[in-house]
Design an enzyme around this catalytic site. Structure first.
Site, PDB file in Angstrom:
ATOM      1  N   TRP A 193      38.145  40.622  34.645  1.00 46.64           N
ATOM      2  CA  TRP A 193      36.997  39.868  34.118  1.00 46.64           C
ATOM      3  C   TRP A 193      35.792  40.771  33.813  1.00 46.64           C
ATOM      4  CZ3 TRP A 193      39.920  38.479  38.356  1.00 46.64           C
ATOM      5  CH2 TRP A 193      40.702  37.332  38.218  1.00 46.64           C
ATOM      6  N   ASP A 194      35.943  42.073  33.941  1.00 50.54           N
ATOM      7  CA  ASP A 194      34.825  43.001  33.752  1.00 50.54           C
ATOM      8  C   ASP A 194      33.681  42.686  34.715  1.00 50.54           C
ATOM      9  OD1 ASP A 194      33.364  45.110  32.776  1.00 50.54           O
ATOM     10  OD2 ASP A 194      32.675  44.082  30.975  1.00 50.54           O
ATOM     11  N   TYR A 195      34.027  42.370  35.952  1.00 48.36           N
ATOM     12  CA  TYR A 195      33.032  42.153  36.998  1.00 48.36           C
ATOM     13  C   TYR A 195      32.726  43.480  37.710  1.00 48.36           C
ATOM     14  CZ  TYR A 195      33.051  37.023  36.764  1.00 48.36           C
ATOM     15  OH  TYR A 195      32.892  35.701  36.381  1.00 48.36           O
ATOM     16  N   ASP A 196      32.621  44.557  36.912  1.00 48.91           N
ATOM     17  CA  ASP A 196      32.337  45.858  37.504  1.00 48.91           C
ATOM     18  C   ASP A 196      31.020  45.834  38.263  1.00 48.91           C
ATOM     19  OD1 ASP A 196      30.778  45.537  35.254  1.00 48.91           O
ATOM     20  OD2 ASP A 196      31.097  47.545  34.476  1.00 48.91           O
TER      21      ASP A 196
END
Length: 787
Positions: A453-456
């Site tokens: 989810w690109d929750y970097d």
């Protein structure tokens, strides 16, 4: 005129125009309403649209019943609006503003109703409705607790005072200043006293901005421009002392490039050239060291003052491997990492983290998770492990412990992970503590399992001595994009908050690889919002809201962590620009208060099969022909079965406003001792936002998206810009009340800083704008002080 023909004057044509307008509007509402019903949505729009059509027909025919039919529609609309959204003023904008305007038009056009009293009633009704909505949308924050928060224990490291020697004030990143000359009582007298422009502005189709938080060392302010020029200013006057241009080519500028900050080091008991040095990572992947007094390269550092950071990286092209954040200096080790442009290829440059001797520039160690135990350069013909998670944001450090704290992002690519290694699945979207002497992992904690989810982790960790029942503990506070705050014992990584693993939605294109659960913090406040529902869709008009409702119903959405899918779009909420980003949090240790600004935004994305993506021309950055660009909003995710269509600004097609209702961002204060929210309010007004991309100039607090952090002072002030309204404001930390604000010459998506020069306290912010945030781009540094 032939006998029997009646003249049609201007009144007839006005009535016909209003009838036509209402009829077209009603037909669109009715058709969309039928579609929404078939999708399982609200039943309001179809009968409302039919009522508008009937009103239009009667109005065109000159029948007085038009008013009574529309009054019935309007009354039902008000009842439905209150049932769905209560007294939330912003939520009522698409439900009630346009219907109220239509009511006035019907009154003004209906035959026989042109009497003055009726006309005045219509106008009064419109003003009353508008005033009520404005009041309800005013964005008032919750009151602070009546009891003054107790101070935290004396902190184990000093905070910034006269100087500001690191991006977050110090490498502890508390963003707290011990200065107190500017107070809640006199902040209204704050004025701009000088403005400096770097000269770096995009030309033609160039797309870059700047988010620099300056350093203040002695009598100088050290800044960096969007093109990595390092400039020393007189801290009191803003006059330029020296400038170093590393000659970064425009080819090296990645999308939304920036110089986020610099690093400073003073050699103990040393004097002379480069005893004090400033370090910077350049966008073309060099680590340079300059003398603070003269700006000349430090000849004893690397090769003539520069270290080549592309060594061991392997195949890359300009703009792909591009460091944007400063090094972090801990125990004479400059820890360096880099942004790797998102979603280009699985075979991407490495996310390796390296430690360099701050005096000589010699490589001391490299942490390459794919080569455990190997600390130097890769053997000839090999590279650091490609595609591993990178650290694009800012690290923090603890000199006493000798640890550096790395917020990691994703492996390449963000939205598909089936080729990730075991090590990548261990460290992706994890906070990692390294021993700066050896480069070994001391501890780590993963905040998202199998992140697609690109929750970097985009926020710098903040170091505090955190209150517990057993006394203060050396801790680290880590904000995340999901709106949660993780708190660790920074010595060991042990959690100081309670967590639980909760079931999350399954399915998508990788059903066998997704984690069935994700961790959630349960005993510390968060800024998570309830899951989206159809009624949370928004717009400027009912047509906007109707279309967004239809798109919501046509999407896959089952709450947070709805998995990526290809059959239809999926909604990600919070989106990848949710929660906290590079601004981090600020902590007032004197009062024991944490201040965090945050985003509340949604994405609507869809995976695209490789064949279709190739046909659309979605090629990775290293495969583009000169002048060729990937289609807008499509990221290629090369070497995988799926490209990704990203829609971070999910908008209504008619007026271009966001599809979810405000607020889109806020700021909150939390008592670290009691773990209670003291206040929480929207951050950002509607003055620079509006339908069709036009600024509304409305001063009401809508809560805009915001990026860039805050600074807290000993006098109890929070200074923050960040929002898309181009304002910098001072907030009372006790109440959340805005005490002062000023208009910036460009977007303020950077962290402000505070220092003292000549006995005078200054507030400085880089007004550099941000392309993604759609704020004006600039090259300004603006300094404020009391008159």
């Amino acid at each position: 005129m032939p006998q029997g023909q009646v003249a049609r004057g201007s009144w007839f044509w006005w009535r016909a125009f209003v009838a036509a307008l209402i009829g077209v509007f009603g037909a669109a509402i009715a058709a969309g309403g039928l579609w929404l019903i078939l999708l399982g949505g609200s039943w309001y729009y179809l009968p409302a649209g039919i009522g508008l059509i009937v009103t239009a027909w009667l109005l065109f025919r000159g029948r007085g019943g038009a008013l009574w039919v529309y009054l019935l529609v309007y009354g039902a609309t008000v009842l439905w609006a209150l049932w769905e959204a209560g007294l939330n003023g912003w939520a009522q904008v698409p439900r009630l503003v346009a219907p109220t305007v239509v009511l006035v038009l019907v009154i003004l056009a209906a035959p026989g109703l042109r009497r003055r009293g009726t006309w005045l009633a219509g106008i009064a009704l419109a003003l009353l409705g508008g005033g009520a909505l404005a009041y309800l949308a005013g964005g008032r924050g919750d009151a602070v607790a009546a009891v003054e928060p107790e101070p935290l224990a004396p902190q184990s490291a000093p905070d910034a005072g006269a100087d500001w020697p690191a991006y977050g004030g110090t490498h502890q990143a508390r963003r707290y200043s011990t200065l107190g000359q500017i107070t809640p009582e006199n902040v209204a007298d704050l004025r701009p006293v000088w403005t400096f422009r770097t000269g770096d502005m995009p030309v033609g189709d160039e797309r870059f901005s700047n988010q620099n938080t300056p350093l203040k060392i002695g009598d100088q302010l050290l800044i960096c421009s969007a093109m990595n020029k390092v400039i020393a200013l007189d801290a009191a006057t803003g006059r330029e002392n020296w400038r170093h241009d590393p000659q970064v080519s425009t080819d090296a500028i990645p999308y939304n490039a920036t110089c986020r900050g610099l690093a400073y080091h003073a050699a103990p008991q040393a004097d002379g050239v480069c005893a004090q040095r400033v370090l910077m990572n350049t966008l073309d992947a060099r680590l340079i060291a300059l003398d603070v007094r003269t700006g000349q390269p430090c000849a004893d550092f690397g090769q003539g003052g520069s270290v080549d950071l592309t060594q061991g990286i392997g195949h890359t092209v300009p703009g792909w491997y591009a460091p944007t954040s400063p090094p972090t200096v801990v125990r004479n080790v400059a820890v360096v990492h880099s942004q790797v442009r998102d979603n280009q290829r699985r075979d991407a440059p490495s996310g390796v983290v390296r430690g360099y001797d701050v005096q000589s520039g010699a490589l001391l160690w490299a942490w390459d998770m794919g080569r455990p135990g190997e600390k130097g350069l890769p053997p000839e013909g090999e590279t650091y492990t490609r595609g591993t998670p990178n650290v694009w944001t800012i690290a923090s450090g603890d000199d006493a412990l000798g640890q550096v704290y790395l917020p990691l992002g994703n492996s390449a690519v963000d939205y598909w992970g089936s080729l990730r290694s075991e090590a990548e699945n261990t460290y992706s979207t994890a906070l990692v503590a390294l021993d700066v002497t050896t480069g070994d992992v001391v501890w780590h904690y993963q905040t998202v399992h199998y992140d697609v989810w690109d929750y970097d982790l985009g926020s710098q960790g903040t170091l505090v001595d955190f209150p517990t029942q057993d006394g203060p503990v050396p801790a680290l506070i880590l904000p995340t994009k999901q709106g949660m705050f993780w708190i660790f014992d920074r010595r060991t990584g042990a959690l100081l908050v309670e967590t639980e693993e909760r079931p999350v939605p399954q399915g998508g294109v990788e059903p066998d690889r997704l984690s069935p659960t994700q961790p959630f913090v349960t005993d510390f406040p968060n800024v998570l919002k309830p899951d989206l529902q159809e009624r949370h869709m928004w717009g400027t008009t009912p047509l906007d809201q109707l279309w967004c409702r239809i798109e919501f119903r046509r999407s896959d959405y089952r709450g947070m962590y709805t998995p990526p899918s290809a059959e239809r779009p999926w909604i990600q909420f919070p989106g990848y620009n949710g929660g906290s980003d590079w601004g981090g949090v600020a902590v007032d240790p004197a009062r024991g208060i944490m201040v965090a600004n945050y985003n509340i935004t949604a994405n609507r994305n869809q995976l695209i099969p490789r064949e279709k993506a190739d046909a659309l021309g979605a090629a990775p950055i290293d495969q583009l022909e000169p002048g060729q660009e990937t289609p807008e909003n499509i990221n290629p995710q090369g070497d995988t079965p799926w490209a990704i269509r990203l829609n971070p600004g999910w908008r209504a097609p008619l007026t271009g406003v966001l599809c979810t209702q405000p607020p889109y961002g806020g700021i909150t204060a939390i008592d670290l001792r009691t773990r209670l929210v003291l206040w929480d309010r929207p951050l950002g007004t509607a003055r620079r936002n509006g339908p069709f991309g036009l600024p509304s100039m409305l001063p009401f607090d809508i809560g805009t998206p915001n990026n860039g952090g805050s600074v807290v002072t000993a006098s109890g002030l929070v200074f923050v810009a960040a929002a898309t309204d181009d304002l910098i404001r001072a907030i009372d930390i006790r109440s959340g009340k805005v005490l002062w604000q000023d208009v910036l010459p460009a977007g303020g998506q950077a962290g402000p800083m505070v220092y003292e020069a000549g006995g005078r306290q200054f507030l400085v912010i880089n007004a550099g704008g941000h392309d993604f945030m759609e704020t004006p781009i600039g090259d300004y540094f603006v300094a404020y002080a009391l008159e």
